[in-house]
Design a protein around this motif. Sequence first.
Motif, PDB file in Angstrom:
ATOM      1  N   PHE A  37      -3.348   3.355  -0.710  1.00  0.00           N
ATOM      2  CA  PHE A  37      -2.183   3.765   0.054  1.00  0.00           C
ATOM      3  C   PHE A  37      -2.068   2.852   1.260  1.00  0.00           C
ATOM      4  O   PHE A  37      -3.013   2.153   1.618  1.00  0.00           O
ATOM      5  N   ARG A  38      -0.919   2.855   1.887  1.00  0.00           N
ATOM      6  CA  ARG A  38      -0.751   2.056   3.087  1.00  0.00           C
ATOM      7  C   ARG A  38       0.105   2.801   4.096  1.00  0.00           C
ATOM      8  O   ARG A  38       0.911   3.656   3.744  1.00  0.00           O
ATOM      9  N   GLN A  39      -0.096   2.466   5.363  1.00  0.00           N
ATOM     10  CA  GLN A  39       0.645   3.105   6.429  1.00  0.00           C
ATOM     11  C   GLN A  39       0.977   2.095   7.514  1.00  0.00           C
ATOM     12  O   GLN A  39       0.086   1.496   8.103  1.00  0.00           O
ATOM     13  N   ALA A  40       2.257   1.917   7.743  1.00  0.00           N
ATOM     14  CA  ALA A  40       2.734   1.034   8.794  1.00  0.00           C
ATOM     15  C   ALA A  40       2.959   1.855  10.058  1.00  0.00           C
ATOM     16  O   ALA A  40       3.158   3.073   9.990  1.00  0.00           O
ATOM     17  N   PRO A  41       2.937   1.218  11.232  1.00  0.00           N
ATOM     18  CA  PRO A  41       3.149   1.946  12.490  1.00  0.00           C
ATOM     19  C   PRO A  41       4.446   2.742  12.478  1.00  0.00           C
ATOM     20  O   PRO A  41       5.504   2.217  12.128  1.00  0.00           O
ATOM     21  N   GLY A  42       4.355   4.016  12.851  1.00  0.00           N
ATOM     22  CA  GLY A  42       5.530   4.859  12.911  1.00  0.00           C
ATOM     23  C   GLY A  42       6.037   5.359  11.577  1.00  0.00           C
ATOM     24  O   GLY A  42       7.069   6.029  11.531  1.00  0.00           O
ATOM     25  N   ASP A  90       4.894  -5.760   3.639  1.00  0.00           N
ATOM     26  CA  ASP A  90       3.613  -5.277   3.147  1.00  0.00           C
ATOM     27  C   ASP A  90       2.632  -5.029   4.291  1.00  0.00           C
ATOM     28  O   ASP A  90       1.541  -4.508   4.060  1.00  0.00           O
ATOM     29  N   THR A  91       3.006  -5.423   5.488  1.00  0.00           N
ATOM     30  CA  THR A  91       2.144  -5.235   6.649  1.00  0.00           C
ATOM     31  C   THR A  91       1.881  -3.756   6.886  1.00  0.00           C
ATOM     32  O   THR A  91       2.811  -2.963   7.029  1.00  0.00           O
ATOM     33  N   ALA A  92       0.609  -3.384   6.915  1.00  0.00           N
ATOM     34  CA  ALA A  92       0.216  -1.992   7.089  1.00  0.00           C
ATOM     35  C   ALA A  92      -1.299  -1.893   7.084  1.00  0.00           C
ATOM     36  O   ALA A  92      -2.001  -2.870   6.799  1.00  0.00           O
ATOM     37  N   ILE A  93      -1.788  -0.722   7.408  1.00  0.00           N
ATOM     38  CA  ILE A  93      -3.193  -0.432   7.205  1.00  0.00           C
ATOM     39  C   ILE A  93      -3.316   0.103   5.789  1.00  0.00           C
ATOM     40  O   ILE A  93      -2.598   1.028   5.407  1.00  0.00           O
ATOM     41  N   TYR A  94      -4.193  -0.490   5.022  1.00  0.00           N
ATOM     42  CA  TYR A  94      -4.373  -0.098   3.635  1.00  0.00           C
ATOM     43  C   TYR A  94      -5.603   0.788   3.496  1.00  0.00           C
ATOM     44  O   TYR A  94      -6.688   0.443   3.973  1.00  0.00           O
ATOM     45  N   TYR A  95      -5.405   1.927   2.858  1.00  0.00           N
ATOM     46  CA  TYR A  95      -6.467   2.907   2.685  1.00  0.00           C
ATOM     47  C   TYR A  95      -6.837   3.071   1.219  1.00  0.00           C
ATOM     48  O   TYR A  95      -5.965   3.144   0.353  1.00  0.00           O
ATOM     49  N   CYS A  96      -8.110   3.148   0.972  1.00  0.00           N
ATOM     50  CA  CYS A  96      -8.629   3.460  -0.346  1.00  0.00           C
ATOM     51  C   CYS A  96      -8.867   4.962  -0.411  1.00  0.00           C
ATOM     52  O   CYS A  96      -9.253   5.582   0.584  1.00  0.00           O
ATOM     53  N   ALA A  97      -8.627   5.557  -1.563  1.00  0.00           N
ATOM     54  CA  ALA A  97      -8.810   6.990  -1.715  1.00  0.00           C
ATOM     55  C   ALA A  97      -9.370   7.332  -3.087  1.00  0.00           C
ATOM     56  O   ALA A  97      -9.114   6.635  -4.068  1.00  0.00           O
ATOM     57  N   ALA A  98     -10.132   8.404  -3.123  1.00  0.00           N
ATOM     58  CA  ALA A  98     -10.698   8.901  -4.368  1.00  0.00           C
ATOM     59  C   ALA A  98     -10.104  10.264  -4.685  1.00  0.00           C
ATOM     60  O   ALA A  98      -9.777  11.037  -3.782  1.00  0.00           O
ATOM     61  N   ALA A  99      -9.967  10.552  -5.960  1.00  0.00           N
ATOM     62  CA  ALA A  99      -9.410  11.827  -6.388  1.00  0.00           C
ATOM     63  C   ALA A  99     -10.211  12.995  -5.835  1.00  0.00           C
ATOM     64  O   ALA A  99     -11.419  12.877  -5.615  1.00  0.00           O
ATOM     65  N   ARG A 100      -9.538  14.100  -5.636  1.00  0.00           N
ATOM     66  CA  ARG A 100     -10.182  15.287  -5.112  1.00  0.00           C
ATOM     67  C   ARG A 100     -11.200  15.851  -6.107  1.00  0.00           C
ATOM     68  O   ARG A 100     -12.261  16.336  -5.709  1.00  0.00           O
ATOM     69  N   PHE A 101     -10.882  15.744  -7.391  1.00  0.00           N
ATOM     70  CA  PHE A 101     -11.759  16.258  -8.431  1.00  0.00           C
ATOM     71  C   PHE A 101     -12.077  15.169  -9.448  1.00  0.00           C
ATOM     72  O   PHE A 101     -11.231  14.333  -9.757  1.00  0.00           O
ATOM     73  N   PRO A 102     -13.312  15.180  -9.982  1.00  0.00           N
ATOM     74  CA  PRO A 102     -13.681  14.165 -10.974  1.00  0.00           C
ATOM     75  C   PRO A 102     -12.988  14.390 -12.310  1.00  0.00           C
ATOM     76  O   PRO A 102     -12.581  15.514 -12.625  1.00  0.00           O
ATOM     77  N   THR A 119      -8.100  -0.817   6.189  1.00  0.00           N
ATOM     78  CA  THR A 119      -8.230  -2.221   6.540  1.00  0.00           C
ATOM     79  C   THR A 119      -6.836  -2.783   6.801  1.00  0.00           C
ATOM     80  O   THR A 119      -5.905  -2.531   6.048  1.00  0.00           O
ATOM     81  N   GLN A 120      -6.697  -3.515   7.894  1.00  0.00           N
ATOM     82  CA  GLN A 120      -5.390  -4.012   8.318  1.00  0.00           C
ATOM     83  C   GLN A 120      -4.964  -5.229   7.507  1.00  0.00           C
ATOM     84  O   GLN A 120      -5.719  -6.181   7.326  1.00  0.00           O
ATOM     85  N   VAL A 121      -3.734  -5.189   7.035  1.00  0.00           N
ATOM     86  CA  VAL A 121      -3.112  -6.325   6.365  1.00  0.00           C
ATOM     87  C   VAL A 121      -1.870  -6.691   7.153  1.00  0.00           C
ATOM     88  O   VAL A 121      -0.986  -5.858   7.352  1.00  0.00           O
ATOM     89  N   THR A 122      -1.812  -7.920   7.608  1.00  0.00           N
ATOM     90  CA  THR A 122      -0.665  -8.393   8.366  1.00  0.00           C
ATOM     91  C   THR A 122      -0.091  -9.624   7.679  1.00  0.00           C
ATOM     92  O   THR A 122      -0.792 -10.614   7.481  1.00  0.00           O
ATOM     93  N   VAL A 123       1.176  -9.542   7.315  1.00  0.00           N
ATOM     94  CA  VAL A 123       1.860 -10.647   6.649  1.00  0.00           C
ATOM     95  C   VAL A 123       2.896 -11.211   7.599  1.00  0.00           C
ATOM     96  O   VAL A 123       3.838 -10.524   7.999  1.00  0.00           O
ATOM     97  N   SER A 124       2.726 -12.457   7.966  1.00  0.00           N
ATOM     98  CA  SER A 124       3.635 -13.103   8.893  1.00  0.00           C
ATOM     99  C   SER A 124       4.698 -13.885   8.146  1.00  0.00           C
ATOM    100  O   SER A 124       4.504 -14.319   7.007  1.00  0.00           O
ATOM    101  N   SER A 125       5.831 -14.069   8.805  1.00  0.00           N
ATOM    102  CA  SER A 125       6.925 -14.836   8.222  1.00  0.00           C
ATOM    103  C   SER A 125       6.887 -16.272   8.681  1.00  0.00           C
ATOM    104  O   SER A 125       7.456 -17.156   8.074  1.00  0.00           O
TER     105      SER A 125
END
Length: 125
Positions: A37-42, A90-102, A119-125
Amino acid sequence: QVQLVESGGGLVQAGGSLRLSCAASGRTFSSYAMGWFRQAPGKEREFVATIAWSGSRTYYADSVKGRVTISRDNVKNTVYLQMNSLKPEDTAIYYCAAARFPRTAVYSIDDFGSWGQGTQVTVSS
């Protein structure tokens, strides 16, 4: 529980590539579907990609289809996100996640129960 640690983020120019890694601990790692998943500021956290616990199914957000590949190595207890043709949006903090149940499929963010620190990913123009 599955403990997750992301790495591989950084600064890259538009059109470049990055490979994110998510190292997992726990003997049952191979039994969990994984996602990115990813999350950009705001903005809200958004889905990027997921891979089934069996590794036989993958699903991608429309915004990254054709540019991103999710994979996993159960021997190394690691899930990857290969990103190509990166765009500034695509600039955002990228998060890894695991399923709640196996051994379960995942259909929404609520199906994930363990998260990495991001982990931060920053793509410049």
